[in-house]
Design a protein around this motif. Structure first.
Motif, short mmCIF file in Angstrom:
data_model
loop_
_atom_site.label_atom_id
_atom_site.label_comp_id
_atom_site.label_asym_id
_atom_site.label_seq_id
_atom_site.Cartn_x
_atom_site.Cartn_y
_atom_site.Cartn_z
N GLU A 405 32.48 -10.37 22.55
CA GLU A 405 33.56 -11.32 22.32
C GLU A 405 33.15 -12.71 22.71
O GLU A 405 32.28 -12.90 23.56
N CYS A 406 33.81 -13.70 22.08
CA CYS A 406 33.55 -15.08 22.45
C CYS A 406 34.28 -15.36 23.76
O CYS A 406 35.43 -14.96 23.94
N ALA A 407 33.60 -16.05 24.68
CA ALA A 407 34.21 -16.34 25.97
C ALA A 407 35.32 -17.37 25.84
O ALA A 407 36.19 -17.46 26.69
N ARG A 408 35.31 -18.18 24.77
CA ARG A 408 36.26 -19.28 24.67
C ARG A 408 37.35 -19.04 23.63
O ARG A 408 38.28 -19.83 23.51
N CYS A 409 37.18 -17.98 22.81
CA CYS A 409 38.17 -17.72 21.76
C CYS A 409 38.60 -16.26 21.82
O CYS A 409 37.88 -15.43 22.36
N ASP A 410 39.75 -15.96 21.22
CA ASP A 410 40.14 -14.56 21.06
C ASP A 410 39.49 -14.04 19.78
O ASP A 410 40.17 -13.71 18.81
N SER A 411 38.19 -14.02 19.76
CA SER A 411 37.53 -13.55 18.54
C SER A 411 36.20 -12.91 18.91
O SER A 411 35.72 -13.06 20.03
N ARG A 412 35.64 -12.23 17.93
CA ARG A 412 34.37 -11.55 18.16
C ARG A 412 33.22 -12.43 17.72
O ARG A 412 33.36 -13.25 16.83
N LYS A 423 26.94 -15.63 17.21
CA LYS A 423 27.62 -16.92 17.03
C LYS A 423 29.10 -16.70 16.85
O LYS A 423 29.52 -15.73 16.22
N CYS A 424 29.88 -17.65 17.38
CA CYS A 424 31.32 -17.61 17.15
C CYS A 424 31.61 -18.54 15.97
O CYS A 424 31.29 -19.72 16.02
N HIS A 425 32.22 -18.00 14.91
CA HIS A 425 32.50 -18.82 13.72
C HIS A 425 33.72 -19.72 13.92
O HIS A 425 34.05 -20.50 13.06
N HIS A 426 34.39 -19.57 15.06
CA HIS A 426 35.58 -20.39 15.29
C HIS A 426 35.29 -21.62 16.14
O HIS A 426 35.84 -22.68 15.91
N CYS A 427 34.43 -21.47 17.16
CA CYS A 427 34.18 -22.63 18.02
C CYS A 427 32.72 -23.03 18.02
O CYS A 427 32.34 -24.02 18.62
N GLY A 428 31.86 -22.26 17.35
CA GLY A 428 30.45 -22.64 17.27
C GLY A 428 29.62 -22.18 18.46
O GLY A 428 28.42 -22.42 18.50
ZN ZN Z 1 34.50 -19.11 19.99
#
Ligand code: ZN
Ligand code: ADP
Ligand code: ZN
Length: 691
Positions: A405-412, A423-428
């Motif tokens: 999981e991304c540490a900064r977003c509720d996403s994988r 890579k997180c596609h939401h926050c980079g």
């Molecule tokens: Zn993220």
């Protein structure tokens, strides 16, 4: 130094005299924008409840805001009286090159630096000594070269219009002044041909045409088609231009030297000297709506602008938005249909593959593999569509099942095997791929499929075939997109793998098979527009198949073949999905049967975002305006993004005016509230994404 814009002039100010500052310099002697353009800016600011300064900033090229003058300045060389009288023969004997320059100038009076560079390379070396001798002088003038825009290409003849195209054209030509037409034409039905005829009419009458296209619709193919068929160079406006190029296009549109301006959404603000027609191609496309900052819909503003200018507007799509279809039903827009493909092409066949009955090899079911083989053996081309870039949507532990999981977003985190990164596609955010689980130490493996993994699978399943992947990762390097597209167009590429980027606007002559790997996410969307979006995306990508002589085929893999959506789409196409979705919307009073506005807030603490929206809710409910429903606040579907908690409040009304009254009240009260300081907040009028 600060640069400002004068919007109006007043005799008095509400501010204390000490707070007012003097202007040091006036950059433009006459107004930058005409009354009509100022009107559009004011309208945009009012309608989207956005500060007018930011609307002006969005409407003007950056170079103008940095102090470049409105008109382009050309440096020129002219003769002095002494130069005009000088004895040319004598001068030529002493200094041949100086004599040459003087004789050039005698024929032309004055010549721009740029033209001289061409006519007499090396002339600049003579400049200072001839100025010293008072033979020539330099000066600047406004660029009044109106010859721009005419390409030196011969105008190519187009195909004869078929009956449907002709009647569409006649219907649009019959309109006088402002009127809106939807050209509802299946992919490849010849909508662009109709546009070309309309554009030629306007140019012949000395008027300008503005064509708005979605971001991925502005392809070199489209621009070159306009160039060849119209025999002129279109001015192109998009986000990839340099500041100077953007300014040059803006000036050309404003001066009238540009006959045709083709641009993405921000081009809706370009000034036009003699506007004749606005065309919005792929009017359903969500990239016509800006999703951050000033959240405007270029399509909606185009209609408003055309109305103000009293000129016609044409909206085109194979999958019109339900908003536009409903306006046709209401009689506000004229609905013209191009139900069949132009020329010899026939519509593609569409079928489903039931994933519950067929095992899949790396995401590819056996019927799909067979179809790919058959297509390749017949010299066809295949497009495999998967709207998920990267190698796999996430990394999963084989022991405890935990996912990365991304540490900064509720996403994988998405697995990118090529760069060996998560890579997180939401926050980079990105980090190395964990080979062992951080929780239990078992091995991890990628879960699910992205375009990168699919490309690998295809390479091992179809060795020796030319396979090209097109997504935002593979085309990041300059020039790679152009190369990939030309390989695809020439037919050299046998299998194309790609995302959304491939689904619109392109014409690949050899493409006969389109495979949609997974469409099921769209079936269960929480957004009421989910079905509309899914149908649009499938019809658009399917529309790439069989655009020439050979019939195309579209295969969609799904684990839910019984879902009623499929029956509608396969039996009645987009029109059937649209009709039944409109009934659902009417029953639920969703747009286009009501109006929405979304208030979003984000903060580093969850409570701050919610408290702010609670305040907004109370203000909206006590504003004393009837007929507005307030829904929420609720946490955003993906609550945490880049370390901030996000929440939203939805306002809904059958009456647009009521909604705007409430928004006006909210804006004034919220701007001054102490709760607003802890949050970032925004208003989204007519939101198209409900997250
Ligand atoms: Zn993220
Ligand atoms: P759309 O914009 O609806 O996708 P286009 O205008 O790009 O359709 O036309 C699709 C293809 O059909 C193009 O190759 C075009 O040259 C061709 N075409 C369009 N109109 C005709 C026509 N009347 N006769 C023959 N070919 C046509
Ligand atoms: Zn584990």
């Amino acid at each position: 130094m600060q640069i400002g814009m004068v919007m109006e002039v007043a005799a008095e100010s509400e501010l204390a005299a000490g707070k007012l500052k003097h202007a040091k310099e006036i950059i433009d002697e006459s107004p930058l924008l005409s009354e009509n353009e100022l009107w559009l800016i004011q309208f945009t600011s009012d309608y989207y409840h956005h500060p007018i300064g930011e609307v002006v900033a969005a409407a003007l090229p950056a170079a103008l805001r940095q102090g470049k003058p409105r008109d382009s300045i050309v440096q020129r060389i002219g003769l002095t009286p002494l130069g005009a009288q000088t004895d040319l023969d004598a001068l030529c004997k002493r200094a041949r090159r100086q004599g040459e320059l003087i004789s050039l100038l005698r024929d032309a009076e004055s010549i721009s630096f740029a033209d001289l560079d061409e006519a007499m390379p090396g002339w600049r070396r003579l400049r200072s000594s001839m100025i010293e001798k008072s033979l020539i002088e330099e000066y600047e003038s406004a660029d009044d070269d109106l010859s721009g825009g005419l390409a030196n290409v011969e105008q190519e003849k187009g195909p004869r219009l078929n009956a449907d195209q002709s009647s569409a054209l006649e219907s649009i030509r019959a309109g006088k002044g402002f009127n809106s037409t939807l050209i509802d034409g299946v992919t490849g039905s010849g909508k662009t041909e109709v546009y070309l005829h309309l554009i030629l009419d306007e140019i012949a009458a000395g008027r300008q045409v503005l064509v708005l296209v979605p971001e991925i619709g502005l392809t070199p193919q489209l621009v070159s088609r306009f160039r060849r068929r119209l025999g002129l160079e279109p001015e192109v406006l998009h986000s990839g231009l340099s500041d100077n190029a953007r300014l040059a296009a803006w000036r050309a549109a404003r001066s009238g030297s540009a006959h045709l301006i083709v641009g993405t959404r921000s081009a809706i603000f370009v000034p036009l000297k003699s506007p004749g027609l606005i065309i919005v191609d792929e009017e359903h496309d969500s990239s016509l709506k800006q999703q951050e900052g000033l959240r405007y819909s270029a399509r909606d503003l185009a209609v408003v602008r055309a109305k103000k200018l009293d000129i016609p507007i044409v909206l085109g799509s194979a999958t019109p938005s339900l908003d536009t279809l409903q306006r046709c039903h209401d009689g506000a827009y004229t609905h013209v249909r191009l139900p069949s493909r132009a020329g010899k092409a026939v519509p593609p066949l569409m079928r489903l593959v039931d994933l519950t009955r067929h095992d899949a090899y790396e995401g590819l079911s056996q019927p799909v593999i067979d179809a790919i083989e058959k297509t390749i053996s017949r010299d066809g081309q295949v497009l495999i569509f998967l709207n998920r870039r990267g190698f796999a949507p996430t990394l999963i532990c084989t022991g405890c099942g935990s996912v990365a999981e991304c540490a900064r977003c509720d996403s994988r985190m998405t697995v990118h095997a090529g760069s060996n990164l998560l890579k997180c596609h939401h926050c980079g955010a990105q980090r190395g791929i964990d080979s062992e689980c951080l929780e239990c130490g078992s091995t991890c493996r990628p879960l699910g499929h992205g375009t990168e993994r699919l490309e690998d699978a295809l390479r091992s399943r179809f060795p020796g075939e030319v396979i090209t992947r097109i997504d935002s990762d593979s085309t990041r390097l300059k020039g790679t997109m152009t190369k990939a597209l030309s390989m695809a167009t020439s037919g050299e590429t046998r299998i194309l793998v790609g995302t959304q980027m491939l689904s619109k606007g392109h014409h690949f002559p050899n493409l006969t098979l389109v495979v949609v790997i997974n469409a099921d996410q769209g079936l269960f969307s929480t957004d009421f527009r989910g079905g509309e979006r899914l149908a649009q995306s499938l019809i658009q990508v399917g529309g790439r198949a069989g655009r020439e002589e050979r019939q195309g085929e579209v295969i969609i893999q799904t684990a839910f073949p019984e879902h009623p959506f499929w029956n509608e789409l396969l039996s009645g196409g987009y029109a059937k999905v649209a009709a039944s979705t409109l009934i659902e919307r009417q029953n639920a009073v969703w747009p286009p049967f009501s109006r929405l506005a979304m208030l979003r807030a984000s903060a580093t603490k969850r409570e701050d975002a919610h408290r702010f929206l609670e305040l907004a809710r109370t203000l909206a409910e006590t504003a004393g305006i009837d007929g507005v429903r307030v829904l929420g606040p609720v946490s955003a579907p993906m609550e945490r993004k880049a370390g901030r908690y996000r929440a939203q409040l939805l306002l809904q009304s059958r009456q647009r005016s009521c909604l705007h009254q409430v928004l006006n009240c909210l804006r004034t009260s919220l701007e001054g509230s102490p709760d607003a300081r802890k949050v970032r907040w925004s208003v989204d009028v007519d939101p198209i994404e409900l997250f």
